[in-house]
Design an enzyme around this catalytic site. Structure first.
Site, PDB file in Angstrom:
ATOM      1  CE  LYS A   1     -23.053 -35.122  24.955  1.00  8.49           C
ATOM      2  NZ  LYS A   1     -21.878 -35.439  24.116  1.00  8.49           N
ATOM      3  CG  ASN A   2     -19.366 -33.894  26.425  1.00  6.42           C
ATOM      4  OD1 ASN A   2     -19.891 -34.948  26.035  1.00  6.42           O
ATOM      5  ND2 ASN A   2     -19.349 -32.786  25.706  1.00  6.42           N
TER       6      ASN A   2
ATOM      7  CB  CYS B   1     -19.128 -37.096  13.326  1.00 10.11           C
ATOM      8  SG  CYS B   1     -18.745 -35.599  14.200  1.00 10.11           S
TER       9      CYS B   1
ATOM     10  CG  ASP C   1      -3.697 -35.781  14.929  1.00  6.80           C
ATOM     11  OD1 ASP C   1      -4.910 -35.552  14.908  1.00  6.80           O
ATOM     12  OD2 ASP C   1      -2.839 -34.888  15.086  1.00  6.80           O
TER      13      ASP C   1
ATOM     14  NE  ARG D   1     -24.739 -38.766  20.231  1.00  7.58           N
ATOM     15  CZ  ARG D   1     -23.665 -38.168  19.759  1.00  7.58           C
ATOM     16  NH1 ARG D   1     -23.686 -37.635  18.575  1.00  7.58           N
ATOM     17  NH2 ARG D   1     -22.564 -38.111  20.461  1.00  7.58           N
TER      18      ARG D   1
ATOM     19  NE  ARG E   1     -15.683 -34.442  16.929  1.00 16.27           N
ATOM     20  CZ  ARG E   1     -16.656 -34.683  17.793  1.00 16.27           C
ATOM     21  NH1 ARG E   1     -17.861 -34.980  17.358  1.00 16.27           N
ATOM     22  NH2 ARG E   1     -16.446 -34.626  19.085  1.00 16.27           N
TER      23      ARG E   1
ATOM     24  CG  ASP F   1     -20.128 -28.785  22.846  1.00 19.54           C
ATOM     25  OD1 ASP F   1     -19.886 -28.964  21.643  1.00 19.54           O
ATOM     26  OD2 ASP F   1     -19.691 -29.529  23.740  1.00 19.54           O
TER      27      ASP F   1
ATOM     28  NE  ARG G   1     -15.422 -37.824  16.956  1.00 20.68           N
ATOM     29  CZ  ARG G   1     -14.312 -38.143  16.302  1.00 20.68           C
ATOM     30  NH1 ARG G   1     -14.400 -38.681  15.120  1.00 20.68           N
ATOM     31  NH2 ARG G   1     -13.136 -37.900  16.830  1.00 20.68           N
TER      32      ARG G   1
HETATM   33  N1  EPU Z   1      -8.287 -32.541  17.046  1.00 18.30           N
HETATM   34  C1  EPU Z   1      -7.222 -32.917  16.269  1.00 18.30           C
HETATM   35  N2  EPU Z   1      -6.559 -34.070  16.599  1.00 18.30           N
HETATM   36  C2  EPU Z   1      -6.911 -34.840  17.665  1.00 18.30           C
HETATM   37  C3  EPU Z   1      -7.997 -34.437  18.453  1.00 18.30           C
HETATM   38  C4  EPU Z   1      -8.673 -33.272  18.129  1.00 18.30           C
HETATM   39  O1  EPU Z   1      -6.863 -32.252  15.292  1.00 18.30           O
HETATM   40  O2  EPU Z   1      -6.266 -35.864  17.888  1.00 18.30           O
HETATM   41  C5  EPU Z   1      -9.011 -31.287  16.732  1.00 18.30           C
HETATM   42  C6  EPU Z   1     -10.484 -31.502  16.421  1.00 18.30           C
HETATM   43  O3  EPU Z   1     -10.690 -31.883  15.071  1.00 18.30           O
HETATM   44  C7  EPU Z   1     -11.072 -30.147  16.759  1.00 18.30           C
HETATM   45  C8  EPU Z   1     -10.229 -29.710  17.961  1.00 18.30           C
HETATM   46  O4  EPU Z   1      -9.052 -30.504  17.913  1.00 18.30           O
HETATM   47  O5  EPU Z   1     -10.867 -29.263  15.695  1.00 18.30           O
HETATM   48  C9  EPU Z   1     -10.871 -29.886  19.313  1.00 18.30           C
HETATM   49  O6  EPU Z   1     -11.484 -31.163  19.388  1.00 18.30           O
HETATM   50  P1  EPU Z   1     -11.544 -31.992  20.734  1.00 18.30           P
HETATM   51  O7  EPU Z   1     -10.644 -33.178  20.610  1.00 18.30           O
HETATM   52  O8  EPU Z   1     -11.345 -31.101  21.902  1.00 18.30           O
HETATM   53  O9  EPU Z   1     -13.041 -32.530  20.714  1.00 18.30           O
HETATM   54  P2  EPU Z   1     -13.537 -33.901  21.299  1.00 18.30           P
HETATM   55  O10 EPU Z   1     -12.709 -34.253  22.466  1.00 18.30           O
HETATM   56  O11 EPU Z   1     -13.684 -34.893  20.212  1.00 18.30           O
HETATM   57  C10 EPU Z   1     -15.210 -32.875  23.035  1.00 18.30           C
HETATM   58  C11 EPU Z   1     -16.669 -32.975  23.329  1.00 18.30           C
HETATM   59  C12 EPU Z   1     -17.451 -32.290  22.218  1.00 18.30           C
HETATM   60  C13 EPU Z   1     -17.016 -30.828  22.172  1.00 18.30           C
HETATM   61  C14 EPU Z   1     -15.490 -30.743  21.958  1.00 18.30           C
HETATM   62  C15 EPU Z   1     -14.947 -29.332  21.994  1.00 18.30           C
HETATM   63  C16 EPU Z   1     -16.782 -35.056  24.562  1.00 18.30           C
HETATM   64  C17 EPU Z   1     -17.234 -36.457  24.632  1.00 18.30           C
HETATM   65  N3  EPU Z   1     -17.034 -34.386  23.429  1.00 18.30           N
HETATM   66  O12 EPU Z   1     -14.996 -33.521  21.778  1.00 18.30           O
HETATM   67  O13 EPU Z   1     -18.824 -32.349  22.587  1.00 18.30           O
HETATM   68  O14 EPU Z   1     -17.659 -30.157  21.110  1.00 18.30           O
HETATM   69  O15 EPU Z   1     -14.820 -31.506  22.984  1.00 18.30           O
HETATM   70  O16 EPU Z   1     -15.229 -28.737  23.205  1.00 18.30           O
HETATM   71  O17 EPU Z   1     -16.247 -34.521  25.523  1.00 18.30           O
HETATM   72  C18 EPU Z   1     -21.160 -32.315  22.212  1.00 18.30           C
HETATM   73  O18 EPU Z   1     -21.327 -32.600  23.406  1.00 18.30           O
HETATM   74  O19 EPU Z   1     -22.118 -31.935  21.462  1.00 18.30           O
HETATM   75  C19 EPU Z   1     -19.825 -32.407  21.623  1.00 18.30           C
HETATM   76  C20 EPU Z   1     -19.616 -32.510  20.306  1.00 18.30           C
END
Ligand code: EPU
Length: 420
Positions: free
Chosen positions: A22-23, A116, A124, A396, A121, A304, A92
């Protein structure tokens, strides 16, 4: 409303196929926006998030046909640049259209995803990266509005590794003028996979999957064909399922190398996991042992898999400590596992799990995809019947989980419940 009913205490045997990730599929679908022509994806999992993305691409002027396991994204029919709240709030990852739209059309308007169930999340780092590439960004009325006549290569140092943040900036930099260097990048296999796709499209991406990525942008990118890598989290979930239910399963296509951080812990917990064919043979012969886990960005233990590992630890012979460092609210499975007889105490971001002799079936639900999966696999070993409600969370991220587990010997089915 649909629910999953599991009657527990049956071992798993036979073969379970692991689907596309998925990701990985979601950012690749968004990358199709970087070119004008028709792109074609294979090994795409049949998930609600894929349908939501197809709908979003449709709103953005790209007719998208989903015929699982394939998805075709048609040619551009105009510069549609707005990703509406109605779709972004469902998923998201929709924020991944921001980089491609801005890079190709010079502007984008994308609903701010908001928090969420698992945490605040913020985005920035996505915005900071785009600003460094020359974009002007305003956040107004719940929307991110970004503009830039032509993005320009830059050096960007992320404050923390973010998966979709790294992916968004990679896609934007692939159409920027000149060379970009991205530092402190997320190193997840899905980021590496996006790098492969951008290279197929004609960008020059070097280092995807490491913490420093160099990208030389192209003036134009080409459409592509690509088969998506296998889903390491789906595979890891089935490994934990075998750990709980017992038995012996051949997990076809399981990406064993991408799963190393999880496999190390599962072996310590008493599972036998060996490479077999293009996948893995998973067995549990002896008792479950307690193992401590702290989640971390790749190549650490993935957040995850935390909920599913906790389900496993509920039956280990002793106490384990699970620490969640990525998301601030990712213990939603704890009260539900406790309703099934687990002994878990949480303190801030730490869960102390005291193994018990057995779980008992109950009616449970969770508001997060991985939490829901942990309840399904706990149901496999519980005595009696477990009903997991709010199956739309599972849908999902897991394609036909009940069919895959059912064919492997679990007594599991999707049922319809009256009322919400
Ligand atoms: N964060 C920030 N600022 C940003 C972006 C992230 O502070 O601009 C923080 C987040 O709040 C979190 C950390 O950085 O504390 C890591 O978050 P990340 O951005 O890596 O998460 P994401 O990209 O939103 C993806 C996966 C998630 C998975 C996370 C961590 C996708 C579509 N989603 O989310 O997948 O948990 O990386 O590995 O790739 C799932 O599949 O169940 C799922 C939630």
């Amino acid at each position: 409303m649909d629910a999953i009913r599991v009657r527990g205490q049956r071992q798993l045997h036979g073969t379970i196929p692991v689907g596309g990730a998925k990701n990985a599929a979601l950012p690749i679908l968004c990358a199709t926006l970087l070119s004008d022509g028709t792109s074609h994806l294979k090994n795409v999992p049949g998930l609600r998030d894929i349908n939501t993305t197809a709908e979003l691409l449709g709103v953005l002027g790209r007719k998208t046909s989903v015929q699982i396991p394939e998805v075709t994204v048609g040619p551009s029919t105009g510069a549609f640049v707005e990703a509406p709240y109605e779709l972004v709030r469902q998923m998201r990852a929709s924020v991944l259209v921001l980089g491609p739209l801005l890079a190709r059309h010079g502007k984008a308007k994308v609903s701010l995803p908001g928090g969420c169930a698992i945490g605040a999340r913020p985005v920035d780092q996505h915005l900071k990266g785009l600003e460094a590439l020359g974009a002007t960004i305003r956040v107004e009325h719940g929307y991110i509005e970004a503009e830039a006549p032509r993005l320009r290569g830059a050096e960007i140092v992320f404050d923390l590794p973010t998966v979709t943040g790294t992916e968004n900036i990679m896609m934007a930099a692939a159409l920027a003028k000149g060379r970009s260097t991205l530092v402190n990048c997320a190193r997840e296999p899905e980021v590496e996979e996006l790098g492969r796709v951008l290279n197929k499209m004609g960008a020059k991406v070097d280092g995807a999957g490491t913490s420093v990525i160099h990208i030389t942008g192209a003036d134009e990118l080409a459409p592509f064909e690509h088969a998506v890598i296998a889903d390491r989290i789906e595979a890891g979930t089935f490994m934990a399922a075998v750990g709980l239910a017992g038995g012996s399963i051949l997990l076809e296509h399981a990406p064993i190398d991408d799963l190393e951080p999880v496999i190390v812990k599962l072996r310590k917990a008493g599972l036998t996991i060996e490479r077999e064919g293009d996948g893995a043979r998973v067995e549990r012969l002896g008792p479950l042992l307690p193992v401590d886990v702290t989640t971390a960005p790749h190549p650490g233990f993935p957040t995850d898999m935390q909920a599913q590992f906790m389900a496993l630890m509920t039956l280990a012979g002793g106490r384990s400590v699970l620490t969640e460092t990525i998301f601030e609210n990712r213990f939603m499975h704890v009260p539900e596992l406790s309703r099934m007889g687990a002994r878990i105490e949480t303190r801030h971001n730490t869960a102390l799990v005291e193994g018990v002799k057995g779980l008992s079936g109950a009616s449970v639900m969770a508001t997060d995809l991985r939490a829901s999966a942990s309840l399904v696999i706990a149901g496999l070993v519980a005595e009696g019947e477990t009903i997991v409600r709010r199956v739309y969370h599972l849908d999902r991220g897991y394609e036909s989980i009940e069919k895959k587990l059912g064919r492997a010997g679990a007594d599991i089915e999707r049922i319809s419940l009256e009322g919400p």
